[in-house]
Design an enzyme around this catalytic site. Structure first.
Site, PDB file in Angstrom:
ATOM      1  N   SER A   1       0.798  -1.235   0.000  1.00  0.00           N
ATOM      2  CA  SER A   1       0.000   0.000   0.000  1.00  0.00           C
ATOM      3  C   SER A   1       0.826   1.278   0.000  1.00  0.00           C
ATOM      4  O   SER A   1       0.251   2.369  -0.089  1.00  0.00           O
ATOM      5  CB  SER A   1      -0.955   0.003   1.205  1.00  0.00           C
TER       6      SER A   1
ATOM      7  N   LYS B   1       0.143   3.729  -2.688  1.00  0.00           N
ATOM      8  CA  LYS B   1      -0.929   4.722  -2.575  1.00  0.00           C
ATOM      9  C   LYS B   1      -0.375   6.141  -2.433  1.00  0.00           C
ATOM     10  O   LYS B   1      -1.089   7.111  -2.721  1.00  0.00           O
ATOM     11  CB  LYS B   1      -1.835   4.393  -1.381  1.00  0.00           C
TER      12      LYS B   1
ATOM     13  N   SER C   1      -5.737   3.337   4.481  1.00  0.00           N
ATOM     14  CA  SER C   1      -5.324   2.507   3.348  1.00  0.00           C
ATOM     15  C   SER C   1      -6.507   1.857   2.644  1.00  0.00           C
ATOM     16  O   SER C   1      -6.466   0.669   2.289  1.00  0.00           O
ATOM     17  CB  SER C   1      -4.331   1.429   3.814  1.00  0.00           C
TER      18      SER C   1
END
Length: 416
Positions: free
Chosen positions: A123, A126, A178
């Site tokens: 993640s 991101k 997230s």
């Protein structure tokens, strides 16, 4: 005559050795630092599941090219620990396969381990999606979530199909909790998942993150997913110069508005160092089975702002956030000792723009350091077509001819 010839030969030999050393040392240093000698220099370790299997009829993406000149300096291509000369080793107990500590203001790399080894971001990718969002979407723009957005593989914030959310609210859900559902709704707003991934990869290439290829907007593993500790440090450095991004990652708790008949959704920052580690500025966590645990976080102390990136880490013997805290402590100690940097976070455009990329993906139209950054743009190194070896051979031949001329002249002088 013998003494004259001996002295001439000695002078010639000394001159030749000094010249060869002066010319060959940079070439030898560069050769010794070739990233091909390190594990995972081209691609991450093999996946442990089928998440990276290409769709039927599609080939697996080839590994990204390894730059001939390591981005950030020659030491960034070293394997294992990369620390200042004479510095103590980092604290024990660190499990990350790759990590990097940087000065967020100067871009100096304080210390690292396998900084350009190819790993998976989970993640942490991101942060790259968020950069595209803050440069292309207005914070107050309203986005309506679809049924597909709401049904993504979680971790999820809990978006409701038909719910209306601002970009600012969604950024909090993306970076604090997230949310994969949020990543998908942003991807939809950016033209669909394929378009969003193309924009992410164009931005990575534009600012010089040449180890990075996003395969999914959320960081879920996919064919060709790749990054490095250096690249994520570069991306995070750039991201922290964006006020909207820096504000969101420093937010401890936030509340999503009620939607679709469901009550408001409180969310809390996943980064457990926020409010615990002195001067902590925010960051991001990640995990997949293939990437293992990934982490980025920053803190400020005595006017210095440092950030750490950790890739392919494990939660034992201590939690990854605690390992990150120790690396930050280590970085601040090196800064207090005025240790020399081992590399430099530099924003530089690639030699060519990827065919799938959007060359105007950055709102400022620059190379990544025109938004208040202090890291100087590094010009691409010019390739010498003759090569270091050719110049060395030429110098050797020239000095041999010169030496022969000197010896012959001395012999004639002695004979006369």
């Amino acid at each position: 005559m013998h003494s004259v010839v001996s002295r001439s030969l000695k002078v010639f030999t000394t001159t030749l050795a000094a010249a060869l050393l002066a010319l060959s040392t940079p070439a030898l240093a560069a050769a010794a630092a070739q990233p091909g000698q390190c594990a995972n220099h081209q691609a991450p370790p093999p996946p442990v599941d089928t998440s990276e299997k290409p769709a039927p009829g599609k080939p697996a993406p080839a590994p990204l090219a390894v730059p001939a000149v390591p981005v950030g300096g020659n030491r960034m291509a070293e394997c294992g620990l990369v620390t200042p000369a004479g510095a103590l080793n980092p604290p024990d107990g660190n499990t990350a396969a790759s990590w990097l500590v940087q000065d967020l203001d100067t871009g100096a790399v304080v210390a690292a381990k396998d900084p350009h080894a190819r790993q998976r971001p989970a993640s942490l990718i991101k942060t790259l999606l968020a950069l595209v969002v803050v440069t292309q979407l207005d914070p107050q723009q309203t986005i309506v979530a679809t049924k597909e957005d709401a049904e993504q593989e979680c971790t999820c914030v809990g978006l409701v199909a038909g719910g209306q959310y601002t970009v600012d609210q969604l950024l909090h859900g993306l970076l604090m909790h997230s949310g994969n559902d949020v990543a998908h709704v942003f991807a939809t707003a950016l033209g669909g998942p394929d378009s969003a991934v193309a924009k992410m990869n164009a931005l990575a290439a534009k600012i010089g993150a040449l180890d990075t290829r996003a395969a999914t907007p959320s960081g879920l593993d996919g064919p060709g997913m790749s990054t490095s500790a250096y690249d994520l440090s570069l991306i995070f450095n750039y991201a922290m110069k964006q006020p909207e991004f820096a504000k969101v990652v420093a937010t401890k708790n936030f509340e999503f508005p009620p939607a679709g008949g469901k009550p408001a959704i409180p969310i809390f920052n996943d980064n457990k160092l926020l409010g615990v580690y002195p001067g902590f500025l925010g960051g991001k966590t990640g995990f997949t089975d293939d990437a293992r645990h990934t982490y980025v976080g920053a803190a400020q102390r005595k006017g210095k702002r440092l950030a750490v990136v950790m890739l392919r880490a494990e939660q034992k013997p201590t939690k990854v956030v605690d390992q990150a805290a120790k690396l930050l402590d280590y970085g601040f100690a090196l800064e207090d000792d005025r240790a020399a940097p081992v590399g430099q976070i530099t924003y530089r455009p690639p030699a060519t723009t990827p065919a799938s990329g959007d060359p105007s993906v950055l709102a400022d139209g620059g190379t990544g350091n025109s938004n208040g950054g202090t890291s100087a743009a590094a010009p691409a190194a010019k390739e010498d077509p003759f090569g270091a070896t050719g110049w060395i051979i030429t110098l050797v031949v020239f000095l041999i001819i010169l030496g022969g001329f000197v010896v012959g002249h001395q012999r004639k002088k002695a004979a006369s």
